[in-house]
Motif scaffolding. Sequence first.
Motif, short mmCIF file in Angstrom:
data_model
loop_
_atom_site.label_atom_id
_atom_site.label_comp_id
_atom_site.label_asym_id
_atom_site.label_seq_id
_atom_site.Cartn_x
_atom_site.Cartn_y
_atom_site.Cartn_z
N ASP A 74 0.85 -1.19 0.00
CA ASP A 74 0.00 0.00 0.00
C ASP A 74 0.89 1.24 0.00
O ASP A 74 1.71 1.43 0.91
CB ASP A 74 -0.90 0.02 1.23
CG ASP A 74 -1.94 -1.08 1.19
OD1 ASP A 74 -2.44 -1.36 0.10
OD2 ASP A 74 -2.24 -1.66 2.26
N ILE A 75 0.72 2.08 -1.00
CA ILE A 75 1.46 3.34 -1.10
C ILE A 75 0.56 4.45 -0.56
O ILE A 75 -0.52 4.70 -1.11
CB ILE A 75 1.88 3.65 -2.55
CG1 ILE A 75 2.57 2.43 -3.19
CG2 ILE A 75 2.77 4.87 -2.60
CD1 ILE A 75 3.84 2.01 -2.50
N ILE A 76 1.00 5.08 0.52
CA ILE A 76 0.18 6.11 1.13
C ILE A 76 0.81 7.48 0.85
O ILE A 76 2.03 7.63 0.81
CB ILE A 76 0.03 5.89 2.65
CG1 ILE A 76 1.39 5.88 3.35
CG2 ILE A 76 -0.70 4.60 2.93
CD1 ILE A 76 1.30 5.75 4.85
N ASP A 77 -0.07 8.46 0.65
CA ASP A 77 0.43 9.80 0.31
C ASP A 77 0.20 10.82 1.42
O ASP A 77 0.44 12.00 1.24
CB ASP A 77 -0.22 10.29 -0.99
CG ASP A 77 -1.74 10.28 -0.90
OD1 ASP A 77 -2.28 9.94 0.17
OD2 ASP A 77 -2.39 10.59 -1.91
N LYS A 78 -0.30 10.38 2.58
CA LYS A 78 -0.52 11.30 3.69
C LYS A 78 -0.37 10.54 5.00
O LYS A 78 -0.87 9.42 5.13
CB LYS A 78 -1.91 11.94 3.61
CG LYS A 78 -2.21 12.92 4.74
CD LYS A 78 -3.62 13.47 4.62
CE LYS A 78 -3.95 14.43 5.75
NZ LYS A 78 -3.92 13.79 7.07
N ARG A 79 0.32 11.15 5.95
CA ARG A 79 0.48 10.52 7.25
C ARG A 79 -0.16 11.40 8.33
O ARG A 79 -0.01 12.63 8.31
CB ARG A 79 1.95 10.30 7.57
CG ARG A 79 2.63 9.30 6.66
CD ARG A 79 3.80 8.63 7.35
NE ARG A 79 4.90 9.54 7.60
CZ ARG A 79 6.02 9.17 8.23
NH1 ARG A 79 6.16 7.95 8.69
NH2 ARG A 79 7.00 10.05 8.42
N GLU A 80 -0.88 10.74 9.24
CA GLU A 80 -1.48 11.46 10.35
C GLU A 80 -0.41 11.74 11.40
O GLU A 80 0.42 10.87 11.70
CB GLU A 80 -2.61 10.62 10.97
CG GLU A 80 -3.66 10.14 9.98
CD GLU A 80 -4.59 11.24 9.53
OE1 GLU A 80 -4.49 12.36 10.08
OE2 GLU A 80 -5.42 10.99 8.64
N LYS A 81 -0.44 12.93 11.97
CA LYS A 81 0.54 13.33 12.97
C LYS A 81 0.00 13.06 14.38
O LYS A 81 -1.09 13.53 14.72
CB LYS A 81 0.89 14.81 12.82
CG LYS A 81 1.61 15.13 11.51
CD LYS A 81 1.98 16.60 11.44
CE LYS A 81 2.74 16.91 10.15
NZ LYS A 81 3.13 18.34 10.05
N ILE A 82 0.77 12.30 15.15
CA ILE A 82 0.37 11.94 16.51
C ILE A 82 1.41 12.46 17.48
O ILE A 82 2.62 12.26 17.28
CB ILE A 82 0.22 10.41 16.65
CG1 ILE A 82 -0.87 9.89 15.71
CG2 ILE A 82 -0.11 10.04 18.09
CD1 ILE A 82 -1.02 8.38 15.73
N LEU A 83 0.95 13.12 18.54
CA LEU A 83 1.82 13.63 19.59
C LEU A 83 1.63 12.80 20.85
O LEU A 83 0.49 12.63 21.31
CB LEU A 83 1.50 15.10 19.88
CG LEU A 83 2.18 15.71 21.11
CD1 LEU A 83 3.69 15.75 20.94
CD2 LEU A 83 1.62 17.11 21.40
N VAL A 84 2.73 12.26 21.38
CA VAL A 84 2.71 11.57 22.66
C VAL A 84 3.35 12.51 23.67
O VAL A 84 4.54 12.81 23.60
CB VAL A 84 3.48 10.23 22.61
CG1 VAL A 84 3.43 9.54 23.97
CG2 VAL A 84 2.89 9.32 21.54
N LEU A 85 2.54 12.99 24.62
CA LEU A 85 2.99 14.00 25.58
C LEU A 85 2.96 13.38 26.97
O LEU A 85 1.90 12.89 27.43
CB LEU A 85 2.07 15.21 25.51
CG LEU A 85 2.60 16.55 26.02
CD1 LEU A 85 3.87 16.96 25.29
CD2 LEU A 85 1.53 17.62 25.89
N ALA A 86 4.09 13.37 27.67
CA ALA A 86 4.21 12.68 28.95
C ALA A 86 4.58 13.63 30.07
O ALA A 86 5.28 14.63 29.86
CB ALA A 86 5.26 11.56 28.85
N ASN A 87 4.10 13.28 31.27
CA ASN A 87 4.46 14.06 32.45
C ASN A 87 5.90 13.82 32.86
O ASN A 87 6.60 14.73 33.31
CB ASN A 87 3.52 13.70 33.60
CG ASN A 87 3.86 14.42 34.88
OD1 ASN A 87 3.71 15.63 34.98
ND2 ASN A 87 4.34 13.69 35.88
N ALA A 88 6.38 12.57 32.68
CA ALA A 88 7.74 12.19 33.08
C ALA A 88 8.17 10.99 32.25
O ALA A 88 7.33 10.32 31.63
CB ALA A 88 7.79 11.86 34.57
N PRO A 89 9.47 10.70 32.19
CA PRO A 89 9.91 9.50 31.44
C PRO A 89 9.24 8.24 31.96
O PRO A 89 9.06 8.06 33.17
CB PRO A 89 11.42 9.47 31.70
CG PRO A 89 11.78 10.89 32.00
CD PRO A 89 10.61 11.46 32.74
#
Length: 693
Positions: free
Chosen positions: A294-309
């Motif tokens: 499957d050749i995809i032409d758009k990627r969804e942007k995901i942010l993983v935001l954490a309080n601490a490691p």
Amino acid sequence: MDLIIDSSPWLVPVCFLAGALYAFLLYFRDRSISENGYWQFTLMWLFRSISVTMICLLLLSPMLRTSRTETEKPIIAIVQDNSASVYLSDSIFIKGSYTDTIDDLVKKLSSRFDIRYYLTGSSFKIGNTADYKDKSTDLSTIVPELNSRFGGRNLASVILASDGLYNSGLNPVYEYGKLLVPVHVIALGDTTVKRDVKVARVRHNNTALLGNSFPVEILINANDAKGEQLGFTLFEGDKVLLTKKLNINSESYSKPEIIYIDANSGGTHHYKIKLDVLDLEENIRNNYQDFFVDIIDKREKILVLANAPHPDISTLKDILETSLSYEVSRYLISDFNQDISKYDLVIFHNLPSARYPATGMFESLQKAGIPSFFILGSQTQLSILNFNIGGVTIEDNKNNTNEVQAILNPNFSLFSYESELYSQLVEYPPLTNPFGNYLPKQDVSILLRQKIGSVNTDMPLLYYSGSNTNRMAVLAGEGLWKWHLYEYRNGIKNPIVNSLILKSVQYLISTSQKEPFKIYLQNKYTESEPIIIEAELTNATGELVNDPDIQLTLTNESGDNFDFTFSRSNKNYILNAGIFEPGIYKYQTTVVLSGISYNKKGTFSITPLQAELSETVADHQLLNTIAMRSGGTMVYPGYVNTLASLLLNDEELKPISYSHKSLDDIINIKWIFALIMLLIGFEWFFRKRAGTY
């Protein structure tokens, strides 16, 4: 057979006395009956006395204890390998005398043993008629299936007829010792190494980005072809992309070839590797192999935001990056200074916290209609969480934590999921979640509930809420890394954690489309897998409806159309289109809601299963190892009679007798009721004849 009475045994003669006395007093005073003759008086007195006595005895609640003995013959399970490789390696024998050989074996054994027939290949099933069409072989499923069916039974032996080739499941050598009975093997197939070239394996990414080039590793094997020059060709559809020549420099040749393909256009692309056919080569079915990308032409942007490691962060990133559809960024909230509105989904880990309330971020996401995914833990500040998100109110208990396991909610219907897989989550290590009282509202859809110790609760562990334009998910527990490690350590082939996270993310991100009509299906199926498609339709108020019919048309590469209508399931739609031939299929769906027509179209691929074609040289060494480790023996088809003699002369294989005891209330025996009614009926007849009625 024993009669049991819970009451005092002295009441039994009292019942007889009561019946006789009652009948005597009734007929002694009736002079009209005695005038009709002594024999009539005696019969009527006897009928009344017996019926009253029986009724009195039934009032004592007598019970009947019976013992029944059954003898079970020793059971022999004959398991036939139904995979295609058995037929391909020795088709003349299989089509010829093999069936008669097995029938003769069964005829000899049937006099002493109970014969059960089974087939194995892609799956284990009951049957004695093999068609040798299974596309894969899993010899390890035989063991748990037989243990489940014959646990505690008189299973004497297993006869396995196979070529020893397997291409899925566990190594059968280590499984058959769990049967605790001998496994006798009929070794099928041909062990002669013949001239053959084959595409042994093709490794590639399932997806690639438009404008990039992606690698494909092709493993080419050749036997008895030293000195030959072998050509192979790469096709996309009917178009030739690459041709190459290889020099075979050994009798047993194996070499990987790496090629790069340019992703010039989006969609699903069908590629084929094809090898030249050598002179005197018999098996040419393994000279080619198809694969789909499957050749995809758009990627969804995901942010993983954490309080601490936290190890959960790396686990989330690894899972999300298995799909090239997502571009993942991860930050500690203390280091984050980006524009949060540019992301399509934000995953919050242990946020909000006491140090980082992040209320401004939550307001920005809600205004922009960006979905969010909260993973709660020991650092989550529940008072801030309850104020900023809806769905479930968590009454805090001084920031204490709890160890909880996951139990599946079978009534969940927001999206499709593998219920048989997700139900196994209860066996996974516990997650750490905020201790408290979870109070869900009506608009919450719960996928997983909390199991605390041995108690199954109704409190949600993973739930979804929000409108179609602003969806939200909450996992009320940290420790996904433990689940991931558990699956890796136990060699689980279908990771549930990956499916859980990817399906949740897919559901949340789909809100960005803001469309009332959605279709859910896989991009890729195998040729033995049914095509299951789900659909979702919402009205103007965002409520799920399924009143209109949804039509779907599938079109194959030849232009043939297949029309279907979706079935209704709760408030959603579902379609099981069945099994189709390999290739690329286009789909188009149409539905009309409130006078507006909605259409969806796309493509998916069905990949062929070619594992059975790639290897046709039987593995009798594996079969012999199975037989020896289990205490059995291996024979070739021409010596099956020796196997019959071995089993018939084994004095340890004897029938087993089982004793079954049962306790039944006599009042439930129908013939006793019929006897009482018959006695009362006869008495009535004679009284009527005597003129007393």
